[in-house]
Motif scaffolding. Structure first.
Motif, PDB file in Angstrom:
ATOM      1  N   VAL A   1      -4.715-118.886 -19.051  1.00  0.00           N
ATOM      2  CA  VAL A   1      -4.371-117.688 -19.824  1.00  0.00           C
ATOM      3  C   VAL A   1      -3.010-117.167 -19.376  1.00  0.00           C
ATOM      4  CG1 VAL A   1      -5.763-116.289 -18.243  1.00  0.00           C
ATOM      5  CG2 VAL A   1      -5.114-115.347 -20.454  1.00  0.00           C
ATOM      6  N   GLY A   2      -2.197-116.797 -20.362  1.00  0.00           N
ATOM      7  CA  GLY A   2      -0.895-116.225 -20.087  1.00  0.00           C
ATOM      8  C   GLY A   2      -0.878-114.754 -20.423  1.00  0.00           C
ATOM      9  N   PHE A   3      -0.316-113.939 -19.543  1.00  0.00           N
ATOM     10  CA  PHE A   3      -0.260-112.489 -19.745  1.00  0.00           C
ATOM     11  C   PHE A   3       1.191-112.033 -19.880  1.00  0.00           C
ATOM     12  CE2 PHE A   3      -4.240-113.115 -17.395  1.00  0.00           C
ATOM     13  CZ  PHE A   3      -5.124-112.397 -18.192  1.00  0.00           C
ATOM     14  N   SER A   4       1.429-111.137 -20.833  1.00  0.00           N
ATOM     15  CA  SER A   4       2.765-110.575 -21.039  1.00  0.00           C
ATOM     16  C   SER A   4       2.655-109.086 -21.321  1.00  0.00           C
ATOM     17  CB  SER A   4       3.464-111.262 -22.220  1.00  0.00           C
ATOM     18  OG  SER A   4       3.539-112.657 -22.031  1.00  0.00           O
ATOM     19  N   LEU A   5       3.578-108.334 -20.746  1.00  0.00           N
ATOM     20  CA  LEU A   5       3.670-106.892 -20.989  1.00  0.00           C
ATOM     21  C   LEU A   5       4.919-106.631 -21.823  1.00  0.00           C
ATOM     22  CD1 LEU A   5       2.783-103.919 -20.408  1.00  0.00           C
ATOM     23  CD2 LEU A   5       4.248-104.025 -18.382  1.00  0.00           C
ATOM     24  N   LEU A   6       4.791-105.852 -22.870  1.00  0.00           N
ATOM     25  CA  LEU A   6       5.905-105.593 -23.779  1.00  0.00           C
ATOM     26  C   LEU A   6       6.910-104.613 -23.175  1.00  0.00           C
ATOM     27  CD1 LEU A   6       3.810-106.976 -25.631  1.00  0.00           C
ATOM     28  CD2 LEU A   6       4.617-105.539 -27.466  1.00  0.00           C
ATOM     29  N   ASP A   7       7.421-104.998 -22.020  1.00  0.00           N
ATOM     30  CA  ASP A   7       8.412-104.182 -21.332  1.00  0.00           C
ATOM     31  C   ASP A   7       9.317-105.123 -20.540  1.00  0.00           C
ATOM     32  OD1 ASP A   7       9.922-102.395 -19.879  1.00  0.00           O
ATOM     33  OD2 ASP A   7       8.233-101.132 -19.285  1.00  0.00           O
ATOM     34  N   PHE A   8      10.596-105.203 -20.951  1.00  0.00           N
ATOM     35  CA  PHE A   8      11.538-106.118 -20.307  1.00  0.00           C
ATOM     36  C   PHE A   8      12.111-105.562 -19.008  1.00  0.00           C
ATOM     37  CE2 PHE A   8      11.555-107.696 -24.665  1.00  0.00           C
ATOM     38  CZ  PHE A   8      11.521-109.063 -24.466  1.00  0.00           C
ATOM     39  N   ASP A   9      11.838-104.303 -18.719  1.00  0.00           N
ATOM     40  CA  ASP A   9      12.384-103.669 -17.515  1.00  0.00           C
ATOM     41  C   ASP A   9      11.841-104.356 -16.262  1.00  0.00           C
ATOM     42  OD1 ASP A   9      13.133-101.936 -15.412  1.00  0.00           O
ATOM     43  OD2 ASP A   9      13.026-100.188 -16.717  1.00  0.00           O
ATOM     44  N   TRP A  10      12.742-104.690 -15.334  1.00  0.00           N
ATOM     45  CA  TRP A  10      12.324-105.310 -14.071  1.00  0.00           C
ATOM     46  C   TRP A  10      11.355-104.411 -13.308  1.00  0.00           C
ATOM     47  CZ3 TRP A  10      12.664-110.132 -12.453  1.00  0.00           C
ATOM     48  CH2 TRP A  10      12.454-110.426 -11.109  1.00  0.00           C
ATOM     49  N   ASN A  11      11.517-103.100 -13.478  1.00  0.00           N
ATOM     50  CA  ASN A  11      10.659-102.132 -12.793  1.00  0.00           C
ATOM     51  C   ASN A  11       9.555-101.593 -13.711  1.00  0.00           C
ATOM     52  OD1 ASN A  11      12.169-102.127 -10.278  1.00  0.00           O
ATOM     53  ND2 ASN A  11      13.784-101.072 -11.420  1.00  0.00           N
ATOM     54  N   ALA A  12       9.104-102.422 -14.631  1.00  0.00           N
ATOM     55  CA  ALA A  12       8.038-102.025 -15.561  1.00  0.00           C
ATOM     56  C   ALA A  12       6.769-101.633 -14.799  1.00  0.00           C
ATOM     57  CB  ALA A  12       7.736-103.175 -16.515  1.00  0.00           C
ATOM     58  N   ASP A  13       5.988-100.754 -15.414  1.00  0.00           N
ATOM     59  CA  ASP A  13       4.733-100.295 -14.813  1.00  0.00           C
ATOM     60  C   ASP A  13       3.604-101.252 -15.201  1.00  0.00           C
ATOM     61  OD1 ASP A  13       2.617 -98.947 -13.726  1.00  0.00           O
ATOM     62  OD2 ASP A  13       2.666 -97.260 -15.143  1.00  0.00           O
ATOM     63  N   PHE A  14       3.138-102.050 -14.249  1.00  0.00           N
ATOM     64  CA  PHE A  14       2.080-103.020 -14.521  1.00  0.00           C
ATOM     65  C   PHE A  14       0.678-102.487 -14.204  1.00  0.00           C
ATOM     66  CE2 PHE A  14       5.856-105.658 -14.080  1.00  0.00           C
ATOM     67  CZ  PHE A  14       5.711-106.530 -15.152  1.00  0.00           C
ATOM     68  N   GLU A  15       0.590-101.290 -13.690  1.00  0.00           N
ATOM     69  CA  GLU A  15      -0.715-100.739 -13.315  1.00  0.00           C
ATOM     70  C   GLU A  15      -1.707-100.674 -14.478  1.00  0.00           C
ATOM     71  OE1 GLU A  15      -2.140-100.076 -10.391  1.00  0.00           O
ATOM     72  OE2 GLU A  15      -0.365-101.005  -9.531  1.00  0.00           O
ATOM     73  N   PRO A  16      -1.292-100.202 -15.678  1.00  0.00           N
ATOM     74  CA  PRO A  16      -2.250-100.151 -16.792  1.00  0.00           C
ATOM     75  C   PRO A  16      -2.774-101.528 -17.203  1.00  0.00           C
ATOM     76  CG  PRO A  16      -0.341 -98.772 -17.257  1.00  0.00           C
ATOM     77  CD  PRO A  16      -0.002 -99.592 -16.048  1.00  0.00           C
ATOM     78  N   SER A  17      -2.025-102.578 -16.869  1.00  0.00           N
ATOM     79  CA  SER A  17      -2.418-103.938 -17.270  1.00  0.00           C
ATOM     80  C   SER A  17      -3.504-104.526 -16.382  1.00  0.00           C
ATOM     81  CB  SER A  17      -1.197-104.867 -17.227  1.00  0.00           C
ATOM     82  OG  SER A  17      -0.123-104.360 -17.963  1.00  0.00           O
TER      83      SER A  17
END
Length: 270
Positions: free
Chosen positions: A129-145
């Motif tokens: 499975v591949g996961f992607s967050l729709l945020d290109f920012d290097w400092n994106a917030d991954f906590e909600p994911s």
């Protein structure tokens, strides 16, 4: 005591990317984690493999609590191939890739190193499975994911993916945890990039090009990944590497039949 599943973690943003660090933290609660990832960003590399240069794969320690990590000089697909054939003690129970910085929905899947890595694992019969967050920012917030990533991987480990399905492509909207409405099982939207090249000149007068483009979604139906993401849902699309167009296949077969009949008639006439 039941053995922990072996989990292979990789990505295309590089082994030090915040997205893969968040994925590793989440996977540590589910199994015995092995990380084999590119030593530098490899976004947009697709299913490329290294054939004309040497591959290096060196042990590395980045975070406390993660002992089994290797940085690879090759592509995400190289990482999976090396992990399976040379590094892991046995075939992993699952391969997870990401969390990618930016979307891999719709046509983006064709260019994605993140998704190519899990397709390669799928070719080897490994649920992936591949996961992607729709945020290109290097400092994106991954906590909600993290909660959803944990939930999806746990579900796969408990309910192995059928052999005919290679992998799952999961995209997560850039929203706060309370704003995410849930998970939608979708199909890939029909869309494309309308591209152009900005023609420029460097300080020495040499001509060069810079790729630009706009994403165009032609698919307005409600069962697509694009619809789900725009409406606050996490999209889950089952994918496989068989690119055969079965509708066109049947049409072409009918052409062959017609051509064969025409050939026979000509023979009879002659």
């Amino acid at each position: 005591m039941k053995k922990k599943p072996i989990i292979l973690v990789t990505n295309d943003d590089g082994i030090r990317a915040p997205g893969i660090r968040a994925l590793i933290q989440t996977m540590n609660s589910l199994g015995d984690v092995y990380v084999v990832a590119p030593n530098k960003p490899q976004s947009g590399i697709g299913h490329a493999i290294t054939m004309d240069t040497i591959l290096y794969c060196d042990s590395i320690k980045i975070d406390h609590g993660v002992q089994k990590e290797w940085k690879c000089s090759g592509t995400p697909v190289d990482c999976v191939k090396l992990a399976i054939s040379q590094i892991l003690p046995k075939k992993p129970d699952i391969c997870v890739s990401g969390i990618n910085h930016g979307s891999n929905s719709s046509i983006n899947i064709m260019y994605s190193g993140t998704i190519s890595a899990v397709i390669e694992a799928g070719i080897e019969g490994i649920p992936s499975v591949g996961f992607s967050l729709l945020d290109f920012d290097w400092n994106a917030d991954f906590e909600p994911s993290k909660e959803y990533v944990h939930q999806i991987v746990k579900k796969i480990l408990q309910n192995p993916i059928p052999k005919k399905i290679i992998s799952l492509n999961v995209n997560i909207p850039k929203l706060k945890k309370k704003q995410i409405k849930g998970i939608k099982i979708c199909r890939q939207a029909e869309a494309k990039w309308k591209e152009n090249f900005d023609h420029r000149y460097d300080p020495k007068g040499r001509s060069y090009y810079w790729l630009l483009g706009d994403f165009v979604n032609f698919d307005k139906k409600l069962d697509t990944d694009e619809w789900a993401l725009k409406n606050g849902y996490i999209s889950v699309v089952p994918i496989k590497f068989d690119l055969t167009d079965y509708t066109l296949l049947n049409i072409l077969r009918s052409w062959n039949f017609i051509l064969f009949i025409s050939f026979c008639i000509r023979k009879i006439i002659i």
